[in-house]
Design a protein around this motif. Structure first.
Motif, PDB file in Angstrom:
ATOM      1  N   ARG A 198       0.844  -1.191   0.000  1.00 43.34           N
ATOM      2  CA  ARG A 198       0.000   0.000   0.000  1.00 43.34           C
ATOM      3  C   ARG A 198       0.886   1.250   0.000  1.00 43.34           C
ATOM      4  O   ARG A 198       1.999   1.230   0.550  1.00 43.34           O
ATOM      5  CB  ARG A 198      -0.898   0.020   1.243  1.00 43.34           C
ATOM      6  N   HIS A 199       0.398   2.318  -0.611  1.00 46.90           N
ATOM      7  CA  HIS A 199       1.168   3.561  -0.668  1.00 46.90           C
ATOM      8  C   HIS A 199       1.394   4.135   0.731  1.00 46.90           C
ATOM      9  O   HIS A 199       0.680   3.834   1.690  1.00 46.90           O
ATOM     10  CB  HIS A 199       0.461   4.593  -1.552  1.00 46.90           C
ATOM     11  N   ALA A 200       2.380   5.013   0.826  1.00 47.66           N
ATOM     12  CA  ALA A 200       2.684   5.709   2.073  1.00 47.66           C
ATOM     13  C   ALA A 200       1.568   6.696   2.418  1.00 47.66           C
ATOM     14  O   ALA A 200       0.694   6.985   1.595  1.00 47.66           O
ATOM     15  CB  ALA A 200       4.021   6.433   1.952  1.00 47.66           C
ATOM     16  N   GLU A 201       1.622   7.198   3.641  1.00 44.09           N
ATOM     17  CA  GLU A 201       0.584   8.127   4.090  1.00 44.09           C
ATOM     18  C   GLU A 201       0.465   9.309   3.126  1.00 44.09           C
ATOM     19  O   GLU A 201       1.441  10.002   2.834  1.00 44.09           O
ATOM     20  CB  GLU A 201       0.904   8.641   5.489  1.00 44.09           C
ATOM     21  N   ALA A 202      -0.756   9.532   2.651  1.00 44.13           N
ATOM     22  CA  ALA A 202      -1.044  10.624   1.728  1.00 44.13           C
ATOM     23  C   ALA A 202      -2.021  11.597   2.384  1.00 44.13           C
ATOM     24  O   ALA A 202      -2.503  11.375   3.495  1.00 44.13           O
ATOM     25  CB  ALA A 202      -1.601  10.073   0.421  1.00 44.13           C
ATOM     26  N   GLU A 203      -2.322  12.664   1.667  1.00 39.08           N
ATOM     27  CA  GLU A 203      -3.159  13.725   2.239  1.00 39.08           C
ATOM     28  C   GLU A 203      -4.505  13.198   2.731  1.00 39.08           C
ATOM     29  O   GLU A 203      -4.980  13.575   3.798  1.00 39.08           O
ATOM     30  CB  GLU A 203      -3.379  14.815   1.189  1.00 39.08           C
ATOM     31  N   GLY A 204      -5.134  12.333   1.957  1.00 39.13           N
ATOM     32  CA  GLY A 204      -6.432  11.815   2.370  1.00 39.13           C
ATOM     33  C   GLY A 204      -6.367  11.057   3.684  1.00 39.13           C
ATOM     34  O   GLY A 204      -7.291  11.135   4.505  1.00 39.13           O
ATOM     35  N   ASN A 205      -5.271  10.318   3.897  1.00 38.15           N
ATOM     36  CA  ASN A 205      -5.100   9.577   5.147  1.00 38.15           C
ATOM     37  C   ASN A 205      -4.909  10.517   6.336  1.00 38.15           C
ATOM     38  O   ASN A 205      -5.471  10.300   7.408  1.00 38.15           O
ATOM     39  CB  ASN A 205      -3.893   8.645   5.053  1.00 38.15           C
ATOM     40  N   LEU A 206      -4.124  11.555   6.142  1.00 40.34           N
ATOM     41  CA  LEU A 206      -3.834  12.488   7.227  1.00 40.34           C
ATOM     42  C   LEU A 206      -5.030  13.369   7.556  1.00 40.34           C
ATOM     43  O   LEU A 206      -5.387  13.552   8.726  1.00 40.34           O
ATOM     44  CB  LEU A 206      -2.640  13.366   6.850  1.00 40.34           C
ATOM     45  N   TYR A 207      -5.659  13.914   6.514  1.00 37.80           N
ATOM     46  CA  TYR A 207      -6.745  14.864   6.733  1.00 37.80           C
ATOM     47  C   TYR A 207      -8.106  14.190   6.840  1.00 37.80           C
ATOM     48  O   TYR A 207      -9.110  14.864   7.037  1.00 37.80           O
ATOM     49  CB  TYR A 207      -6.784  15.882   5.590  1.00 37.80           C
ATOM     50  N   ARG A 208      -8.151  12.866   6.721  1.00 40.88           N
ATOM     51  CA  ARG A 208      -9.380  12.071   6.795  1.00 40.88           C
ATOM     52  C   ARG A 208     -10.396  12.535   5.749  1.00 40.88           C
ATOM     53  O   ARG A 208     -11.534  12.879   6.039  1.00 40.88           O
ATOM     54  CB  ARG A 208      -9.986  12.123   8.208  1.00 40.88           C
ATOM     55  N   ILE A 209      -9.926  12.517   4.490  1.00 41.22           N
ATOM     56  CA  ILE A 209     -10.723  12.906   3.336  1.00 41.22           C
ATOM     57  C   ILE A 209     -10.787  11.722   2.379  1.00 41.22           C
ATOM     58  O   ILE A 209      -9.799  11.011   2.190  1.00 41.22           O
ATOM     59  CB  ILE A 209     -10.111  14.127   2.625  1.00 41.22           C
ATOM     60  N   SER A 236     -18.061  14.232   7.327  1.00 41.45           N
ATOM     61  CA  SER A 236     -19.200  14.848   6.644  1.00 41.45           C
ATOM     62  C   SER A 236     -20.010  13.801   5.892  1.00 41.45           C
ATOM     63  O   SER A 236     -21.243  13.878   5.838  1.00 41.45           O
ATOM     64  CB  SER A 236     -18.721  15.950   5.694  1.00 41.45           C
ATOM     65  N   LEU A 237     -19.339  12.806   5.332  1.00 41.66           N
ATOM     66  CA  LEU A 237     -20.048  11.728   4.641  1.00 41.66           C
ATOM     67  C   LEU A 237     -20.866  10.905   5.629  1.00 41.66           C
ATOM     68  O   LEU A 237     -21.986  10.472   5.328  1.00 41.66           O
ATOM     69  CB  LEU A 237     -19.050  10.834   3.893  1.00 41.66           C
ATOM     70  N   ARG A 238     -20.303  10.693   6.817  1.00 39.61           N
ATOM     71  CA  ARG A 238     -21.045   9.961   7.839  1.00 39.61           C
ATOM     72  C   ARG A 238     -22.302  10.725   8.250  1.00 39.61           C
ATOM     73  O   ARG A 238     -23.376  10.138   8.413  1.00 39.61           O
ATOM     74  CB  ARG A 238     -20.162   9.721   9.060  1.00 39.61           C
ATOM     75  N   MET A 239     -22.168  12.027   8.404  1.00 42.70           N
ATOM     76  CA  MET A 239     -23.317  12.839   8.799  1.00 42.70           C
ATOM     77  C   MET A 239     -24.404  12.836   7.720  1.00 42.70           C
ATOM     78  O   MET A 239     -25.590  12.903   8.015  1.00 42.70           O
ATOM     79  CB  MET A 239     -22.868  14.269   9.097  1.00 42.70           C
ATOM     80  N   GLU A 240     -23.987  12.756   6.475  1.00 45.91           N
ATOM     81  CA  GLU A 240     -24.925  12.775   5.357  1.00 45.91           C
ATOM     82  C   GLU A 240     -25.626  11.440   5.182  1.00 45.91           C
ATOM     83  O   GLU A 240     -26.832  11.378   4.903  1.00 45.91           O
ATOM     84  CB  GLU A 240     -24.178  13.153   4.076  1.00 45.91           C
TER      85      GLU A 240
END
Length: 342
Positions: free
Chosen positions: A8-19, A95-99
């Motif tokens: 698996r790839h290294a930590e990316a922005e989506g992983n850090l910012y939870r996006i 936000s996806l969970r809330m939706e």
């Protein structure tokens, strides 16, 4: 027989910012580059003959740990990409969970019934990924190869190769960033020898999962910050002026902090005028998420650098930890463009 290391790839922005980043082409984080370094040490003794990855930046960059030290070419294939998240792309998981919490649970636990507009199903991911992996295996008979891909896609593929039906893939584990799985391929097909090994990260205290809790939850949900355009009342509560774009940081309807994105002072540079959480929310490991909102906002405008003033050494240390560098003029600067190529 072919031996295949799936990584698996290294930590990316989506992983850090939870996006939610599927096909979104985000960058590797500061911790991610450290993960790549220890991954390179971990696999240094393995006689890898060929290296493959998806065509996205985060996998191509992680693959440097395998192909650069061996002076090998990198073969890219979009069939090795992450699942396309469709309308979910670029939205925080909270936000996806809330939706639509039920659909988030489906993504984590019931992949056979998960689908969002514009996105792929698990079946569609498998139908492109497995033939690509089989082709790699057949073309490298008698060799050892490394294949770099993405978390959700690898979870689907590994679970399938272990014999789980589509309806049970959600019961299989997630792999940490740069986690390694080993396959063998012969005339009988694929065998999974082990999966999701991240001991190189644990030993180096660089595990992304060690910093997060969502994957420990039975339904793999998280309760975190979410973001909305800032109201005038919220600006006043935070002491922020009327200039620029204001993003309110909220939790359970309560104002927790905010970010102020100022009009560009110079081409290619976006400025953060205010970035902070209210006192009751500090020290709870919640401070980095809002940066993801600034990154996405400015990247969509073609900006390559984010800058801000740090009022003290403590805040400067915080931003250094997440990849900011100090300029000769005394500003903290984060590169968010794509000029660096793997």
């Amino acid at each position: 027989m072919t031996r295949i290391y799936l990584v698996r790839h290294a930590e990316a922005e989506g992983n850090l910012y939870r996006i939610a980043h599927g096909h979104y082409n985000g960058l590797i984080t500061a911790r991610g580059y450290k993960q790549i370094a220890v991954l390179q040490q971990r696999i240094a003794h393995i006689p890898i003959d060929a290296v493959y990855s998806s065509d996205l930046f985060r996998t191509r960059t992680t693959a440097t740990a395998a192909y650069l030290p061996r002076h090998l070419p990198l073969h890219t294939d979009p069939n090795l990409r992450e699942v396309n998240m469709g309308v979910w792309e670029g939205h925080t998981w909270q936000s996806l969970r809330m939706e639509d919490e039920a659909r988030i649970v489906d993504f984590n636990r019931h992949l056979d019934r998960w689908q969002v507009p514009g996105g792929e199903t698990a079946r569609q991911v498998l139908d492109r990924f497995l033939p690509a992996l089989t082709k790699i295996a057949k073309e490298n008979d008698g060799k050892t190869v490394a294949v770099f891909s993405h978390g959700a896609a690898l979870r689907m593929v590994l679970g399938t190769l272990e014999g789980y039906p589509l309806s049970e893939l959600g019961s299989t584990p997630h792999g940490d960033n740069t986690a390694i799985s080993l396959l063998e391929y012969d005339e009988d097909g694929f065998t999974v020898l082990y999966r999701d090994d991240n001991h190189h990260l644990i030993d180096a205290h660089l595990s992304t999962f060690a910093k997060q809790k969502w994957w420990k939850d039975e339904r793999m949900l998280e309760s975190d910050m979410y973001y909305l355009p800032m109201t005038e009342a919220q600006r006043k509560a935070l002491g922020i002026g009327p200039e620029g774009q204001g993003i309110a940081v909220l939790h359970g309807g309560e104002l927790a902090g905010g970010v102020q994105l100022l009009p560009q002072k110079e081409p290619g540079v976006g400025w953060i005028g205010y970035y902070g959480l209210l006192p009751t929310w500090r020290g709870l490991n919640r401070g980095i998420g809002p940066l993801g909102q600034a990154v996405q906002y400015y990247r969509e405008k073609g900006v390559e650098h984010i800058r801000l003033h740090c009022p003290n050494e403590e805040t400067e240390s915080f931003f250094r930890h997440y990849g900011f560098e100090k300029t000769p003029q005394g500003y903290m600067d984060l590169y968010i463009g794509y000029g660096e190529q793997a």
